[in-house]
Design a protein around this motif. Sequence first.
Motif, PDB file in Angstrom:
ATOM      1  N   ARG A   1      47.844 -30.649  31.955  1.00  0.00           N
ATOM      2  CA  ARG A   1      46.897 -31.748  32.243  1.00  0.00           C
ATOM      3  C   ARG A   1      46.572 -32.173  31.182  1.00  0.00           C
ATOM      4  NH1 ARG A   1      45.155 -30.745  37.599  1.00  0.00           N
ATOM      5  NH2 ARG A   1      46.781 -29.142  38.294  1.00  0.00           N
ATOM      6  N   SER A   2      46.332 -33.545  30.766  1.00  0.00           N
ATOM      7  CA  SER A   2      46.040 -34.105  29.615  1.00  0.00           C
ATOM      8  C   SER A   2      45.212 -35.229  30.124  1.00  0.00           C
ATOM      9  CB  SER A   2      46.958 -34.499  28.491  1.00  0.00           C
ATOM     10  OG  SER A   2      47.581 -35.585  28.958  1.00  0.00           O
ATOM     11  N   PRO A   3      44.113 -35.514  29.467  1.00  0.00           N
ATOM     12  CA  PRO A   3      43.050 -36.329  29.873  1.00  0.00           C
ATOM     13  C   PRO A   3      44.113 -37.889  30.054  1.00  0.00           C
ATOM     14  CG  PRO A   3      42.277 -35.611  27.989  1.00  0.00           C
ATOM     15  CD  PRO A   3      43.380 -34.628  28.402  1.00  0.00           C
TER      16      PRO A   3
ATOM     17  N   THR B   1      46.666 -38.857  31.073  1.00  0.00           N
ATOM     18  CA  THR B   1      47.454 -39.307  32.041  1.00  0.00           C
ATOM     19  C   THR B   1      46.749 -39.659  33.304  1.00  0.00           C
ATOM     20  OG1 THR B   1      47.855 -37.044  32.770  1.00  0.00           O
ATOM     21  CG2 THR B   1      49.284 -37.922  31.241  1.00  0.00           C
ATOM     22  N   ALA B   2      45.402 -39.982  33.264  1.00  0.00           N
ATOM     23  CA  ALA B   2      44.571 -40.009  34.371  1.00  0.00           C
ATOM     24  C   ALA B   2      44.448 -41.412  34.879  1.00  0.00           C
ATOM     25  CB  ALA B   2      43.394 -39.481  34.185  1.00  0.00           C
ATOM     26  N   ASP B   3      44.481 -42.419  34.085  1.00  0.00           N
ATOM     27  CA  ASP B   3      43.763 -43.643  34.696  1.00  0.00           C
ATOM     28  C   ASP B   3      44.995 -44.963  34.574  1.00  0.00           C
ATOM     29  OD1 ASP B   3      41.826 -44.098  36.093  1.00  0.00           O
ATOM     30  OD2 ASP B   3      40.191 -43.992  34.653  1.00  0.00           O
TER      31      ASP B   3
ATOM     32  N   ARG C   1      40.731 -22.282  29.202  1.00  0.00           N
ATOM     33  CA  ARG C   1      40.684 -23.914  28.950  1.00  0.00           C
ATOM     34  C   ARG C   1      39.254 -24.299  28.505  1.00  0.00           C
ATOM     35  NH1 ARG C   1      43.446 -27.996  29.468  1.00  0.00           N
ATOM     36  NH2 ARG C   1      42.638 -30.049  30.163  1.00  0.00           N
TER      37      ARG C   1
END
Lengths: 325, 785
Positions: free
Chosen positions: B19-21, B23-25, B755
């Motif tokens: 998960r990388s930040p 790809t969130a929005d 993490r």
Amino acid sequence: MTEANSTPRRTDASPDPLPVEEAANVAERIVENVEEVIVGHHDVTEQIVTAILARGHLLLDDVPGVGKTMLARSLARSIDCEFTRVQFTPDLLPTDVTGVNVFDEKSREFEFRPGPVFGNVVLADEINRAPPKTQSALLEAMEETQVTVDGETYELDQPFTVIATQNDVEADRTFELPVAEVDRFTKRLALGYPSPEDEAEVLRRMSGRHPIEELEPVTTGDEVVRARETAARVTAEEPIRAYVTRLANYTRDHADLGVSPRGSIALLRTAQARAVLDAREYVVPDDVQAEAESVLAHRVRSGTETGGRSGEALIAEALDAVPVE
Amino acid sequence: MSGDASTGEPSASESASPRSPATADSPIREGLRDGLRIGDGAASYHRLAVGSVAVLMATSVSVLYHVTDIVGGTGTLTALVAGTLVVGTLLARRLSPRHAALVAGGLLAVGLAGYYMSVPSAYLVAVSFGKVLADNVALLTGLSVLRMTEVGAWALGVAPALVFAPWYLVLRRRYALAVAAGGAALVFFVLSGDAGSFVTLVGTLAATAALGFGTLARRGGTPEQVDAIAVVLVTMVVLSSTVSVVPGGATSPILPGGGSGTPTVEDAFVTNQDRLSVVGSIRLSPKVRFTVEADQSAYWRVGAYDRYDGDGWIRTGDPRDYGVQQPPPGPSLEIEQTVSVEAERMDAMPAAWRPLRLTDGDRDNVRVGAGGSFDPVGSLREGETYSVVSRAPAPERRQLQTAGTDYPARVEDRYLQLPGSSADRIADRTDEITADASTPYEEAVAIERWLESNKRYSLDVDRPDGNIAESFIFDMEQGYCTYYATSMVTMLRSQGVPARFVVGYTPGQQVAEDEWVVRGLDSHAWVEAYFPGVGWVQFDPTPGGPRESAENEQVEQAREGNVSNVDTDESEDGTWTPSTTEMPDIGEANDLTTQSGENGTTDSSVNATLAGGRGQLEPVGAGLDDGNVEPVTSARTDATTASKADSDDGGLPLGLPSREQTVLGAIALVGLLAAARRTGALGRAQRAVWLRWQPRRDPEADVERAFARLEGLLADEHRERDPGETPRQYLSAMAIRGDLDDRAERVGRIYERVRYAGEVEDELAEEAVSLVDELVAERRGLGGR
């Protein structure tokens, strides 16, 4: 008002941090001790302790008579620190808060007489009833941990925590705190009315001597300062920082006024303090979530166009929607 | 967590990636409308459409490139195309469509004008509107552009317009027009038969993809729609490879130039078309085609081809009206022959080289082909006869040796052409082979001998991809006359000796002193090389013995099988034996074999050719076989042993797939994957593997993957983790719901430490992975979802 400490300690050198277990222990003792006096507000008590460990100040939004003063006093007592109280009124002057220079006839010199802000736990009662100029005198002290009178700057003693209360009942006679000033409070909390069982317990305890009289200190101001250092050194890795940023961004996207960067910093600091409560040397998302509402809710304004929700509702929504990664 | 809400990717693949930040929005959500995301890369639909149009253009340009490779000018073409692309890119933003249409039209006009400037003036005199129209109709009905004499100039002339129009249009985002422009060019080449079925298929796929992506680029699209395009494409591939009517070129059954099934040699070349494609395995027809009454036997020649394109042979130029032809310049022998057609119909007039005049027969029905042969205008019917007087060059060996290299320009221009892509390699090999040869004649003999002794004769051939001559010279071990002759012509040309590819019939079965019966299986291909002062001299690089054995066996089988029209009245009685010659063991072998069998050397073969009296007029070295070629009893056994040898040597019973098969297979695979993804099968399979198999990388990634697997496991059993739910909250919620033990909590703690605390330790990773392995194995086993 009580007398103030006239010899502020210098705190230039950063103190030695306590080991995290000891810091957790200190925090736990404070919470337990305060709960001797304040019944049924375990969560709020923890919130106050994390705010103190995060070097923050508190805004209590409450109806009168739910024990705000008792809370502040028991807190001060528990950490063996000076407790001062300022009752804000419309005619209160800034110097009534900060202190004033008085001309000494004998020495023929001006002597500084410190105001109530020179305490470790300062209760600013009904802050919204004083005019903005007086309010800002207190706010400067909160922000800078120092006071300037007649061009002379005085360092404030550590630990230094302001607990301000607002009176929302008689709104027509108040000077509402500007948004920029509300933002300087790390947290806004509300004690609320106790549950019937808790209230019965309160009454039982009050029947004899007031418990505050018997309250013993469980730690020292120095230890609190060192525990703060522990909290400041708690690891907050990139995923946590990114999560805090996403939460702040969410409020900015979904409200008229979102969380300021100062709010994000406050959230990260209190999350660090929350980790100390758990004797953990790193922040997990749960810490952030536990602190988010009390740290962020009072910093957002949502008008009708953005749903008109309360700050609490918006933050709850953000916690649901923003992915934890 | 819900995949659609966050990134639009299937949740399985999403949670598989760290998960990388980022790809969130919302940026991703917007990207979803404008482009396709594959892994970490993203391509806008516009770019995909541009790429597809580029592929479509490439198919047409590849045809032109092929043309220039054959006749020269690849460098110029490449520069022209590249230049046009650059200019098109520069102009796309500045030029209005109206002006662009003018530019394209102007380019085409200039190009065609350049072409007409380059054609011989003799042609220009005869040019008329009707002629130009007729030529174009001929092109559109399957006449290869390669038949144009100055096809190189033509290719260079049309290339800029052909590239500019679609490129300009697609850059202007006029996708449909771009596909129309690019498609029109491809359709032209399909109709002219120059675009093979593979090129056609690729072009069609590219056009479809360009239209699809173009529509998505205009209207916005989802990954599902991209999948749909992929499914359509793969359906096209599958259908076109299973249904035989592909819109396509020479190998398609609906267009001239080929047939399905195993063709006969005759199908391949004696139908006397202007294009001859080399095919794979062939069979021999034992039926009688015609009988010849002549005072000498000869190779009955049907026609010659001058242009070689790697795949086969093309005859350029148009036939002329009948007229008496000039005899060859050097010494020659006159042959008078009368041919009776025994086949139902025949499109050729076989005769010995060189036919001079028709003494009996319908002269109005005869034209003179571009290769000097007589061609009937309409088919000859069974029972028709014609008589032709020919004069065969009959040079002394000394004349051939001293002929020199002073070739006439018209011969050099037409008969030295080679595809540029293979010329050097063939020339190098031929240089080695002819190292000792000092004259063209010696070179020809050396090449002929090398082919006869190094290649085995077989009718069972897998048609190689690419250049026939190059494959036969370097890779193949066996082939039949077409391969031998093609190779020899290219090798001669590589040495600067003008040569051409000739088809016709071998003399056939001699049934009387002056009569020969010629069957379908006697059809043959050989070589003519030009010698100044002598003319075209025949060479036959095919080993004679094996070929005749194969042919005789066919006749025998046909006789035994009572196939009709195998024999004439005379041929049933057996082969005529010349009473003047001692011939041991005549048997079923025809005279050619026995005669040539005695002439084992090069020197004597020429003498045999030139032998007086009843001597034969057969190609130089027609029988060079017996001493040099390992004896092969028949084509069939030859093929069998050869295939055995292949499987023994190679170890791989299956050959590697061809380039076309690889490309089409890859497209099909992509389509199948898209279909699987569409139906969700791929997601499930991927997930099942993902859950069980964890490749190890670094501790951090390992732990994150292990936790993702744990989440996946719990998601299947209970529910996915909500977006706002912390790992801790999720695990405790799951613990309340089910029989989750400490191991899951331990994995959660390790995940937190790695993490959120940045503790990266191998032991932690080891522990987490093995704990999750245990949990997955216990709860899911190796099967299941």
